[in-house]
Write an enzyme that holds these catalytic residues in place. Sequence first.
Site: not given
Ligand code: PEP
Length: 249
Positions: A9-11, A94, A96, A166, A172, A212, A233-234
Amino acid sequence: MRRKIVAGNWKMNNDLSGTEALLNDLIALVPNTEATVMVAPTFVNLFQAFNVLKGHNIEVIAQNMHQEPNGAFTGEISAQMLKSVGVNTVILGHSERRAYFGETDELLAKKVAAALSNELQVVFCFGEELEDRKSGRHFSVVEEQLKNALFHLQTSDWEHIILAYEPVWAIGTGETASPEQAQEMHAFIRKTISEKFGDQVGTTVSILYGGSVKPTNAAEIFAKQDVDGGLIGGASLKAEDFVAIINAI
Ligand code: PEP
């Protein structure tokens, strides 16, 4: 079907040239794998992402969509618009979107229904906040989220649903659920789905873990029996890290 999946997920990251560069790095590095590999660039780069990835085994998916088919909803994107550029899968729910854009379970139920009626597969995200876990309410919070957003589905709809657990406190933050915490919750989710929709659905739905996930912890999380992959994500923004996570599956 219960598949192994790693989705990035590049957001709100990567402009057009950044998107092309990261996709080209992935083309060079992503191994041949039985796992399904997905990436979710921002809306405006979806079309070009399909062009760059033509003939490659990486699926382009969307980060969100609106529940209505069209109309006066400035700034929004419909299922049909996603379909028209080639998207077959959309992330919904999600944390966010829930936290910053006020998306509720009730709204998400509508979005899921709209996605399915447009033959889009859904990666449905949910998970508890830190206070929920600290106070021992994490199982009931997750159960409520599933009930409110997904229990209106027909059994046959589940072929098109991928779940992504999640925990909000792990997104994050660098804080990860332990493999045991992830397994415990994934088993609970599978049981909850089985009780409502039957064992066939419960045992075949893919449940991803997100929060994470890094090259250093992916293998031990993915090794757990009820974890079918990850929503990343990251670490999905660096080709080497994302590929290391794919290799961990
Ligand atoms: C996400 O935003 O779905 C996520 C899991 O982010 P991260 O891996 O950065 O925690």
